[in-house]
Scaffold this motif. Structure first.
Motif, PDB file in Angstrom:
ATOM      1  N   GLU C  42       0.829  -1.206   0.000  1.00 15.28           N
ATOM      2  CA  GLU C  42       0.000   0.000   0.000  1.00 15.28           C
ATOM      3  C   GLU C  42       0.859   1.251   0.000  1.00 15.28           C
ATOM      4  N   THR C  43       1.943   1.208   0.795  1.00 16.72           N
ATOM      5  CA  THR C  43       2.812   2.399   0.842  1.00 16.72           C
ATOM      6  C   THR C  43       3.443   2.652  -0.512  1.00 16.72           C
ATOM      7  N   LEU C  44       3.940   1.587  -1.140  1.00 19.16           N
ATOM      8  CA  LEU C  44       4.586   1.793  -2.432  1.00 19.16           C
ATOM      9  C   LEU C  44       3.602   2.288  -3.465  1.00 19.16           C
ATOM     10  N   LYS C  45       2.345   1.856  -3.345  1.00 20.23           N
ATOM     11  CA  LYS C  45       1.362   2.335  -4.325  1.00 20.23           C
ATOM     12  C   LYS C  45       1.158   3.840  -4.170  1.00 20.23           C
ATOM     13  N   ASP C  91      16.641 -15.378   5.836  1.00 20.32           N
ATOM     14  CA  ASP C  91      16.838 -16.362   6.899  1.00 20.32           C
ATOM     15  C   ASP C  91      16.132 -17.661   6.641  1.00 20.32           C
ATOM     16  N   THR C  92      15.310 -17.737   5.642  1.00 22.72           N
ATOM     17  CA  THR C  92      14.486 -18.924   5.452  1.00 22.72           C
ATOM     18  C   THR C  92      14.752 -19.520   4.089  1.00 22.72           C
ATOM     19  N   ARG C  93      14.221 -20.742   3.926  1.00 19.11           N
ATOM     20  CA  ARG C  93      14.432 -21.436   2.657  1.00 19.11           C
ATOM     21  C   ARG C  93      13.634 -20.782   1.545  1.00 19.11           C
ATOM     22  N   PHE C  94      12.413 -20.370   1.820  1.00 24.25           N
ATOM     23  CA  PHE C  94      11.563 -19.783   0.792  1.00 24.25           C
ATOM     24  C   PHE C  94      11.510 -18.278   0.978  1.00 24.25           C
ATOM     25  N   GLN C  95      11.522 -17.581  -0.124  1.00 25.30           N
ATOM     26  CA  GLN C  95      11.292 -16.149  -0.087  1.00 25.30           C
ATOM     27  C   GLN C  95      10.288 -15.817  -1.173  1.00 25.30           C
ATOM     28  N   VAL C  96       9.362 -14.930  -0.836  1.00 23.00           N
ATOM     29  CA  VAL C  96       8.435 -14.452  -1.862  1.00 23.00           C
ATOM     30  C   VAL C  96       9.021 -13.170  -2.417  1.00 23.00           C
ATOM     31  N   ILE C  97       9.033 -13.053  -3.728  1.00 23.28           N
ATOM     32  CA  ILE C  97       9.613 -11.871  -4.368  1.00 23.28           C
ATOM     33  C   ILE C  97       8.553 -11.237  -5.237  1.00 23.28           C
ATOM     34  N   ALA C  98       8.541  -9.923  -5.266  1.00 28.22           N
ATOM     35  CA  ALA C  98       7.564  -9.207  -6.081  1.00 28.22           C
ATOM     36  C   ALA C  98       8.253  -8.019  -6.729  1.00 28.22           C
ATOM     37  N   ARG C  99       7.612  -7.504  -7.754  1.00 30.29           N
ATOM     38  CA  ARG C  99       8.188  -6.352  -8.436  1.00 30.29           C
ATOM     39  C   ARG C  99       7.084  -5.350  -8.735  1.00 30.29           C
ATOM     40  N   LEU C 100       7.364  -4.100  -8.400  1.00 29.02           N
ATOM     41  CA  LEU C 100       6.441  -3.018  -8.735  1.00 29.02           C
ATOM     42  C   LEU C 100       7.232  -1.964  -9.489  1.00 29.02           C
ATOM     43  N   VAL C 101       6.554  -1.278 -10.395  1.00 25.42           N
ATOM     44  CA  VAL C 101       7.250  -0.328 -11.253  1.00 25.42           C
ATOM     45  C   VAL C 101       6.497   0.992 -11.238  1.00 25.42           C
ATOM     46  N   GLN C 102       7.256   2.065 -11.308  1.00 27.74           N
ATOM     47  CA  GLN C 102       6.634   3.377 -11.509  1.00 27.74           C
ATOM     48  C   GLN C 102       6.464   3.555 -13.000  1.00 27.74           C
TER      49      GLN C 102
END
Lengths: 390, 185, 201
Positions: C42-45, C91-102
């Motif tokens: 929300e902040t990035l939006k 620190d963990t095996r799984f990481q969720v990654i996302a990408r937002l663009v201006q």
């Protein structure tokens, strides 16, 4: 319901009123219509499950996965050149365009940059792939709406472009020509003159399609005002390419991004349309083909001399790191997030394909449209199944 | 026709019927992936026109087709649909598997969701290799299929024994008119 | 330009950011805490990153089956199985990654978040970005990561009765185990050139 356009809202109210007048005691049931996965109107194996109320769609959902080949898992057990060969087949109409962002990401990780001549030729082949891809879209557009003649024009003119690509790379589509550090080979003799002739023929093709389709009254009434996508909805769904520009967003990754390709050395217009309906999307793509031919002409005049391959070792081990590169592909924005841990092959590749986001808007967009409009909207959104399903 | 299933149809008459059948094939196009574009170029473009071989790509439904060209990757999710549509075709029916994905899984041979070859689901008559095969290669596959049909024993097919050549000499399939006939016995 | 943007973002997100990285002339990465995953969106939006790129995940476990150029039937005892995360750590095996663009400036940001092995879930972004709906469905079926608040988390690509999560590193590709890849060795020399470009191409 508040998100439906005016026309759709009026249509819904009118249909309810008609129902109320005539069918006071008649109980109607909705019907579930299954379009696909084998259907001549879908570009491949997309299945749409639509709940209908008479002729109007109440709820529709695309069911993807009939062409899911597991690309991201397969890239983990292949080396970088093998992945390049595999990745060609995601967007199978404009296939050179799929290799380029992946190779650029790998070059970013390795810290090499292809020589100028290679960047130039890559851009030329990229634009040729765009022309091949979108010209088939223009032909197919007619078939979706019931006009069978344009597709023969499209296939014939596409053959010229495929001959060029085959002359340069050896493969009609799936060229597999890009390598980390440059290209596999230089252009053959006579390519430049031949390409100029073909670009003229393609401009004639665009004029012919405009004559055959775009001025047609039936085409206009079937596509104007259908499937309107407002700007903020398009951005929040991640729509890209011509779909976004047809909703009035003036954003083109060729012009607005700084990557080692030759677009910044050419002068081209970015075409937008304020309406955001199906007609706008089709029209923007037609103009983009015309602009592409002009880009190719400019690039042909200014190819620098030099090598086509930088100095890279024979067995390539890409150093550790992560990189993201995305380009303005024929279908939209295609990007690769490459994670490498120092091996000959990538550790994880996330393929961000344009059609996945483009089609995710379909459940929202198809509420309240009529059944023939489903096909019109899908045709104008333009997807390739390999791009959705990877 | 009682003659056909009793196997008493004389060879010249069988040849005549076979020739008629092989030159008027109706193709049901099953375009799945990239090979579908090459198939479209073979069927729809004026350069690699397939109608000159007598093959007409116009059936509206599988119930009117005698040939199906499976072009493109077959996934496990799609396989039941292929089997169902194949079973809807009336006999005699033929299958051409086009492209390496349909032949054997192709570049996705190790994927978790790809069927390694369409011949795991339906019987195939002609395999056209390539990734994608040129439209001329598909035309050659169709020509080979036409040769196979011309040499086919209609009685054996009617009795359910599959595709068998008419020309069996000492238990081996023979040549006819100088052209080797490739059949699976 | 990117430095000022990153500074603005770090200021707006404050303590939620665990780590950040800016590669010059390249890209930006930040890693946030799991509790603030939706708030980050929300902040990035509001900061102008309104274009939705993608949401996916990375499994950092090295594959127990080796890479293609090793022999998969070899002894697996000496294969390294330490988990090593990439940019901005983890620190963990799984990481969720996302990408937002201006949009218009094409400044993008990659956002990572750790997924705790015991919980195996993060918040869903589908209320903030409508496009995240399909991406989260795909990540769920491929990795097994849950998304709290997602309206309809079912399989995207695979048949409903598919068992397992294919993108996890311990999900084997059976065709390679049944018959291992013979390696990148050309058994016969190509006609014409013997030992030329056969391997690097």
């Amino acid at each position: 319901m508040t998100m439906l356009g005016d026309r759709q809202q009026l249509a819904y109210i009118a249909s309810q009123a008609a129902d109320a007048r005539v069918n006071v005691e008649l109980e109607t049931e909705g019907m579930t219509l299954n379009i696909g996965p084998q259907h001549p109107a879908t570009h491949g194996t997309l299945r749409i499950i639509a709940r209908l109320d008479g002729e109007q769609v109440v709820w529709a959902e695309p069911s993807a996965g009939y062409m899911h080949r597991g690309y991201e898992k397969l890239t983990e057990v292949r080396t970088f050149p093998q992945v390049t060969a595999l990745v060609n087949r995601i967007d199978w109409l404009g296939s050179f365009a799929n290799e380029v962002p992946f190779i650029l990401a790998a070059e970013k990780l390795m810290g090499v940059e292809a020589p100028d001549r290679a960047q130039h030729i890559r851009t030329i082949l990229f634009e040729l792939s765009r022309i091949a891809n979108v010209s088939l879209f223009l032909g197919d557009l007619g078939v979706q709406l019931g006009a069978i003649t344009p597709v023969f024009f499209a296939f014939r003119d596409r053959e010229y472009v495929l001959n060029l690509i085959e002359g340069a790379t050896g493969g009609r589509f799936h060229p597999n020509f890009d390598r980390i550090g440059g290209l596999k080979d230089d252009l053959p003799a006579g390519f430049i003159d031949e390409t100029r002739v073909v670009m003229k023929k393609l401009r004639t093709f665009c004029d012919q399609i405009e004559d055959l389709l775009f001025g047609n009254e039936i085409f206009q009434s079937r596509t104007r005002g259908i499937g309107v996508i407002p700007k903020d909805v398009a951005l929040s769904y991640g729509l890209s390419g011509a779909n976004l520009r047809a909703s009035g967003v003036d954003w083109d990754l060729r012009r607005d991004q700084d990557i080692p390709m030759a677009w910044n050395k050419t002068d081209f217009k970015v075409i937008t349309h304020p309406d955001g309906d199906s007609f706008a999307r089709c029209w923007v793509r037609l103009q983009e083909v015309r602009e592409s031919t002009k880009i190719v002409d400019q690039l042909l005049d200014t190819i620098p001399a030099g090598p086509v391959m930088a100095k890279v070792p024979k067995i390539i081990k890409v150093p550790e790191g992560e990189a993201w590169v995305s380009t303005e592909n024929p279908l939209g924005e295609m990007g690769y997030y490459v994670v490498s841990q120092g091996d000959q092959g990538p550790f994880r590749v996330k393929i961000r394909s344009a059609s996945f986001n483009n089609i995710s808007i379909v459940p929202w967009l198809l509420k309240g449209v009529y059944v023939p409009d489903i096909i019109t909207i899908l045709a104008s959104l333009y997807f390739i199944l390999g791009d959705i399903d990877r | 026709m009682g003659l056909v299933d009793r196997g008493r149809l004389p060879k010249p008459l069988t040849s005549l019927f076979n020739m008629g059948r092989s030159y008027s094939l109706w193709v049901y196009q099953w375009g799945l992936a990239c090979c579908a574009i090459e198939m479209g170029a073979a069927f729809g473009s004026p350069r690699y026109d397939v109608m000159r071989l007598g093959v007409i790509p116009l059936p509206a439904s599988p119930r009117q087709a005698d040939l199906v060209v499976i072009s493109g990757t077959v996934t496990d999710k799609m396989a039941p649909a292929i089997k169902r549509l194949y079973e809807q075709m009336p006999e005699p029916k033929y299958v051409i598997s086009m492209g390496s994905c349909a032949n054997c899984g192709g570049p996705y041979w190790d994927s978790y969701s790809v069927t390694k070859g369409v011949d795991q689901i339906i019987p195939v008559d002609v395999y056209v290799p390539g990734c994608p095969p040129r439209p001329e290669a598909l035309l050659e596959g169709i020509v080979l299929l036409q040769q196979r049909i011309k040499n086919e024993d209609m009685g054996a097919r009617w009795r359910g024994e599959g595709t068998k050549s008419m020309h069996i000499v000492d238990g081996e399939s023979a040549e006819k008119g100088g052209v080797p006939v490739v059949v699976n016995n | 330009m990117r430095e000022t943007e990153l500074a603005r973002i770090l200021e707006a997100l404050g303590a939620n950011v665990v780590d950040s990285l800016l590669k010059p002339n390249d890209d930006m990465w930040i890693r946030v805490t799991a509790e603030s995953w939706r708030a980050t969106a929300e902040t990035l939006k509001t900061l102008g990153f309104t274009y939705f790129g993608y949401v996916s995940a990375i499994d950092w476990l090295p594959s127990p089956f080796g890479k293609s150029e090793d022999d998969a039937s070899g002894p697996s005892g000496d294969r390294d199985s330490t988990i090593k995360q990439g940019y901005t750590g983890g620190d963990t095996r799984f990481q969720v990654i996302a990408r937002l663009v201006q949009p218009f400036t094409t400044i993008g940001i990659n956002i990572k978040v750790d997924v705790d092995d015991a919980v195996m879930a993060v918040d869903s972004w589908s209320s903030v970005f409508a496009g995240a709906n399909w991406h989260e469905r795909e990540t769920h079926e491929m990795f097994g990561i849950g998304f709290n608040g997602h309206p309809d988390l079912r399989n995207m690509y695979l048949p409903t009765d598919f068992e397992g999560h294919p993108m996890r590193k311990d999900f084997p590709l059976l065709a390679r185990i049944v018959k291992p890849w013979p390696g990148i060795v050309d058994v016969e020399p190509l006609p014409g050139d013997d030992e030329e470009e056969g391997e690097a191409s």
